[in-house]
Enzyme design. Structure first.
Site, PDB file in Angstrom:
ATOM      1  N   CYS A 131      64.602  56.688  55.648  1.00 49.30           N
ATOM      2  CA  CYS A 131      65.134  56.906  54.893  1.00 49.30           C
ATOM      3  C   CYS A 131      66.351  57.906  54.451  1.00 49.30           C
ATOM      4  O   CYS A 131      66.333  58.583  54.679  1.00 49.30           O
ATOM      5  CB  CYS A 131      64.264  56.990  53.878  1.00 49.30           C
ATOM      6  SG  CYS A 131      65.545  56.382  51.649  1.00 49.30           S
ATOM      7  N   HIS A 185      62.639  48.229  50.121  1.00 52.33           N
ATOM      8  CA  HIS A 185      63.086  49.241  50.190  1.00 52.33           C
ATOM      9  C   HIS A 185      64.349  49.694  49.430  1.00 52.33           C
ATOM     10  O   HIS A 185      64.463  50.687  48.262  1.00 52.33           O
ATOM     11  CB  HIS A 185      63.553  49.762  51.812  1.00 52.33           C
ATOM     12  CG  HIS A 185      63.968  51.700  51.398  1.00 52.33           C
ATOM     13  ND1 HIS A 185      63.177  51.897  52.429  1.00 52.33           N
ATOM     14  CD2 HIS A 185      64.743  52.057  51.590  1.00 52.33           C
ATOM     15  CE1 HIS A 185      63.548  53.229  52.589  1.00 52.33           C
ATOM     16  NE2 HIS A 185      64.698  53.233  51.958  1.00 52.33           N
ATOM     17  N   GLU A 186      65.135  49.012  48.986  1.00 52.35           N
ATOM     18  CA  GLU A 186      66.312  49.488  48.328  1.00 52.35           C
ATOM     19  C   GLU A 186      66.396  49.300  47.053  1.00 52.35           C
ATOM     20  O   GLU A 186      66.772  49.526  46.355  1.00 52.35           O
ATOM     21  CB  GLU A 186      68.022  48.160  49.258  1.00 52.35           C
ATOM     22  CG  GLU A 186      67.905  48.664  50.628  1.00 52.35           C
ATOM     23  CD  GLU A 186      68.028  50.270  50.844  1.00 52.35           C
ATOM     24  OE1 GLU A 186      69.428  50.740  49.577  1.00 52.35           O
ATOM     25  OE2 GLU A 186      67.535  50.694  52.425  1.00 52.35           O
ATOM     26  N   HIS A 223      64.400  51.266  45.696  1.00 54.91           N
ATOM     27  CA  HIS A 223      65.641  52.854  45.388  1.00 54.91           C
ATOM     28  C   HIS A 223      65.985  52.233  43.911  1.00 54.91           C
ATOM     29  O   HIS A 223      66.429  53.262  42.458  1.00 54.91           O
ATOM     30  CB  HIS A 223      66.741  52.695  46.260  1.00 54.91           C
ATOM     31  CG  HIS A 223      66.716  53.408  47.191  1.00 54.91           C
ATOM     32  ND1 HIS A 223      66.084  54.468  47.515  1.00 54.91           N
ATOM     33  CD2 HIS A 223      66.248  53.737  48.835  1.00 54.91           C
ATOM     34  CE1 HIS A 223      65.887  55.616  48.316  1.00 54.91           C
ATOM     35  NE2 HIS A 223      65.938  54.379  49.447  1.00 54.91           N
TER      36      HIS A 223
HETATM   37 ZN    ZN Z   1      65.983  54.925  50.971  1.00 56.11          ZN
END
Ligand code: ZN
Length: 181
Positions: free
Chosen positions: A113, A155-156, A159
């Site tokens: 990341c 993953h995004e 976030h």
């Molecule tokens: Zn990330």
């Protein structure tokens, strides 16, 4: 130079807010998206970025067109210069994304990341996923992803909900040789 915030910054732990649809095409949001792309492009190994990573708590992420370049994915025979000589595919902007249709089929894949340098680890994620979102022109679209793209979607999306991959990863390790200086 746009700063990419690191894991100790609390903005990465906030639940990001939706972008009001009528504001998508306004200069403020355009500037945020362009800053995100500048920040992403500044990282040789960047494949995607979420708005909280530049300190903006809004539900936006961008996937780099780089991920559709096979040489980039293989990580061989391709320098940044080469990438730009080829017709690079367009970056894809996702505003107010909704992750849906996540496959039951899951796979452990290596992950890093831009906000958790220089840590890597393996995360188990669905191998296929679909995202509904608005693009930078305020138009609704649906994008299916498999493999790396499905992994990036998850993953995004994390976030935007204040989750970092290190919360979920196994076998975390430091990889100084591929960290950005
Ligand atoms: Zn990330």
């Amino acid at each position: 130079m746009i700063e990419i915030v690191q894991s100790e910054n609390s903005v990465l732990r906030e639940i990001a807010k939706e972008v009001p649809i009528t504001e998508i095409t306004k200069p403020k949001i355009k500037k945020i998206i362009s800053d995100m792309i500048t920040a992403l492009d500044s990282q040789d190994d960047g494949v995607a970025i979420a708005a909280p990573q530049i300190g903006v708590s809004l539900r936006i992420f961008v996937v780099s067109g780089r991920i559709f370049d096979e040489d980039f994915i293989r990580g061989q025979g391709s320098t940044e210069g080469d990438l730009y000589l080829k017709a690079r595919q367009k970056d894809i902007v996702f505003i107010n994304p909704i992750l849906k249709k996540i496959s039951k089929d899951k796979k452990l894949m290596s992950e890093g990341c831009l906000s958790v340098r220089p840590i890597y680890g393996k995360v188990r994620r669905a191998t296929r996923a679909t995202v509904d979102a608005y693009d930078e022109n305020g138009k609704k679209f649906t994008k299916n992803g498999s493999g790396l793209l499905a992994h990036i979607f998850q993953h995004e999306n994390d976030h935007l909900d204040g989750i970092l991959f290190t919360d979920k990863a196994k076998n975390l390790y430091e990889a100084p040789e591929i960290a950005n200086k």
